[in-house]
Design a protein around this motif. Structure first.
Motif, short mmCIF file in Angstrom:
data_model
loop_
_atom_site.label_atom_id
_atom_site.label_comp_id
_atom_site.label_asym_id
_atom_site.label_seq_id
_atom_site.Cartn_x
_atom_site.Cartn_y
_atom_site.Cartn_z
N PHE A 13 0.83 -1.21 0.00
CA PHE A 13 0.00 0.00 0.00
C PHE A 13 0.88 1.27 0.00
CE2 PHE A 13 -2.09 3.27 2.67
CZ PHE A 13 -3.16 3.58 1.84
N ILE A 14 1.87 1.30 0.88
CA ILE A 14 2.75 2.48 0.99
C ILE A 14 3.62 2.61 -0.26
CG2 ILE A 14 4.70 3.46 2.28
CD1 ILE A 14 1.93 3.78 3.62
N PHE A 15 4.10 1.48 -0.78
CA PHE A 15 4.90 1.52 -2.01
C PHE A 15 4.09 2.15 -3.15
CE2 PHE A 15 5.84 -0.48 -6.09
CZ PHE A 15 7.12 0.02 -6.31
N LYS A 16 2.86 1.73 -3.33
CA LYS A 16 2.02 2.27 -4.41
C LYS A 16 1.74 3.76 -4.19
CE LYS A 16 -0.19 -2.09 -5.61
NZ LYS A 16 -1.40 -2.91 -5.52
N TYR A 17 1.54 4.14 -2.94
CA TYR A 17 1.33 5.55 -2.63
C TYR A 17 2.56 6.38 -3.02
CZ TYR A 17 0.79 9.78 0.23
OH TYR A 17 0.73 11.08 0.66
N LEU A 18 3.74 5.89 -2.64
CA LEU A 18 4.97 6.62 -2.96
C LEU A 18 5.27 6.59 -4.46
CD1 LEU A 18 7.14 5.55 0.08
CD2 LEU A 18 6.49 7.89 -0.53
N LEU A 19 4.89 5.52 -5.12
CA LEU A 19 5.09 5.44 -6.57
C LEU A 19 4.25 6.50 -7.28
CD1 LEU A 19 6.54 3.92 -8.82
CD2 LEU A 19 4.62 2.33 -8.90
N THR A 20 3.06 6.75 -6.79
CA THR A 20 2.24 7.81 -7.40
C THR A 20 2.84 9.19 -7.16
OG1 THR A 20 0.79 8.00 -5.47
CG2 THR A 20 0.09 6.49 -7.22
N LEU A 21 3.52 9.36 -6.02
CA LEU A 21 4.15 10.66 -5.73
C LEU A 21 5.43 10.87 -6.54
CD1 LEU A 21 3.82 10.83 -1.82
CD2 LEU A 21 2.47 12.09 -3.51
N THR A 22 6.22 9.80 -6.68
CA THR A 22 7.56 9.95 -7.27
C THR A 22 7.62 9.64 -8.75
OG1 THR A 22 8.17 7.65 -6.78
CG2 THR A 22 8.66 9.31 -5.08
N ASN A 23 6.75 8.78 -9.23
CA ASN A 23 6.80 8.29 -10.62
C ASN A 23 8.16 7.65 -10.92
OD1 ASN A 23 4.19 9.04 -11.43
ND2 ASN A 23 4.89 11.14 -11.70
N ASN A 24 8.78 7.04 -9.90
CA ASN A 24 10.09 6.45 -10.04
C ASN A 24 10.12 5.19 -9.19
OD1 ASN A 24 12.84 5.73 -9.50
ND2 ASN A 24 13.48 7.79 -10.11
N LEU A 25 10.24 4.04 -9.84
CA LEU A 25 10.17 2.75 -9.17
C LEU A 25 11.26 2.60 -8.11
CD1 LEU A 25 8.55 0.08 -9.33
CD2 LEU A 25 10.33 -0.76 -10.85
N ASP A 26 12.50 2.88 -8.48
CA ASP A 26 13.61 2.73 -7.53
C ASP A 26 13.47 3.66 -6.33
OD1 ASP A 26 14.79 0.76 -9.12
OD2 ASP A 26 15.99 2.22 -10.23
N LEU A 27 13.13 4.91 -6.62
CA LEU A 27 12.98 5.88 -5.54
C LEU A 27 11.81 5.49 -4.62
CD1 LEU A 27 13.91 8.48 -4.21
CD2 LEU A 27 12.43 9.75 -5.79
N ALA A 28 10.72 5.01 -5.20
CA ALA A 28 9.57 4.59 -4.40
C ALA A 28 9.95 3.43 -3.47
CB ALA A 28 8.41 4.18 -5.29
N GLU A 29 10.75 2.50 -3.98
CA GLU A 29 11.20 1.39 -3.14
C GLU A 29 12.08 1.88 -1.99
OE1 GLU A 29 13.15 -1.38 -5.74
OE2 GLU A 29 11.26 -2.09 -6.58
N GLU A 30 13.00 2.78 -2.33
CA GLU A 30 13.90 3.32 -1.30
C GLU A 30 13.12 4.08 -0.24
OE1 GLU A 30 17.34 6.70 -1.19
OE2 GLU A 30 17.26 5.42 -2.97
N LEU A 31 12.17 4.92 -0.68
CA LEU A 31 11.39 5.71 0.27
C LEU A 31 10.43 4.84 1.10
CD1 LEU A 31 10.60 8.90 -1.86
CD2 LEU A 31 12.43 8.54 -0.19
N THR A 32 9.98 3.73 0.52
CA THR A 32 9.14 2.80 1.27
C THR A 32 9.92 2.23 2.45
OG1 THR A 32 7.84 2.23 -0.69
CG2 THR A 32 7.78 0.67 1.14
N GLN A 33 11.16 1.83 2.17
CA GLN A 33 12.01 1.30 3.24
C GLN A 33 12.23 2.35 4.34
OE1 GLN A 33 13.03 -1.88 3.47
NE2 GLN A 33 11.87 -2.26 1.61
N GLU A 34 12.51 3.57 3.89
CA GLU A 34 12.73 4.65 4.86
C GLU A 34 11.46 4.94 5.67
OE1 GLU A 34 14.63 7.56 7.09
OE2 GLU A 34 15.48 5.99 5.82
#
Length: 160
Positions: A13-34
């Protein structure tokens, strides 16, 4: 809420939320971990407050992590731009000396070339002329200028 299962329950859920904010798969994964790192660190704040849904609280953390990332990138860009402007202002004697030494060596080598090669080299590198223009100046073909320039470069590199 079980700390061990938070990521399994809300990670996607959080990964998909961050992916919509960043439009960047790698960055969304990194920010999900953080986000989950920050959530685990401050999970007691959620339990103390207890007024919001857990998913809403995680989204707020994720958004703050994303905003911090944007702020960090903006600061890095500003720093890079300011350093580029300053690099012009600094005078580095050693770099200047090396550049001048390289120029002297280049011109010494170029001076040893025959007249046609030397002239083409100067017209091309110092005059910034195209091969067609060089051919016109020397009353030769464009192809002749290309081949002669290439041979001049080979001759200059031969001694390196």
């Amino acid at each position: 809420m079980d700390k061990d299962n938070i990521y399994q329950d809300y990670g996607d859920f959080i990964f998909k939320y961050l992916l919509t904010l960043t439009n960047n798969l790698d960055l969304a994964e990194e920010l999900t971990q953080e986000t989950f790192y920050q959530a685990i660190k401050s999970i007691n704040n959620f339990y103390d407050n207890g007024t919001a849904k857990f998913s809403t609280w995680l989204c707020a953390i994720a958004k703050n992590v994303w905003l911090q990332e944007l702020n960090r990138k903006d600061k890095n860009l500003q720093l890079k731009e300011s350093l580029q402007g300053e690099s012009i202002a600094f005078y580095d004697l050693e770099d200047d000396y090396i550049k001048n030494e390289d120029k002297v060596m280049f011109f010494k080598k170029a001076h040893q070339l025959n007249e046609d090669k030397r002239e083409i080299l100067y017209l091309r590198l110092l005059g910034d002329l195209s091969f067609k223009e060089i051919g016109s100046v020397l009353e030769k073909s464009e192809n002749w200028a290309r081949v002669t320039f290439y041979r001049a470069k080979l001759e200059l590199r031969k001694d390196e």
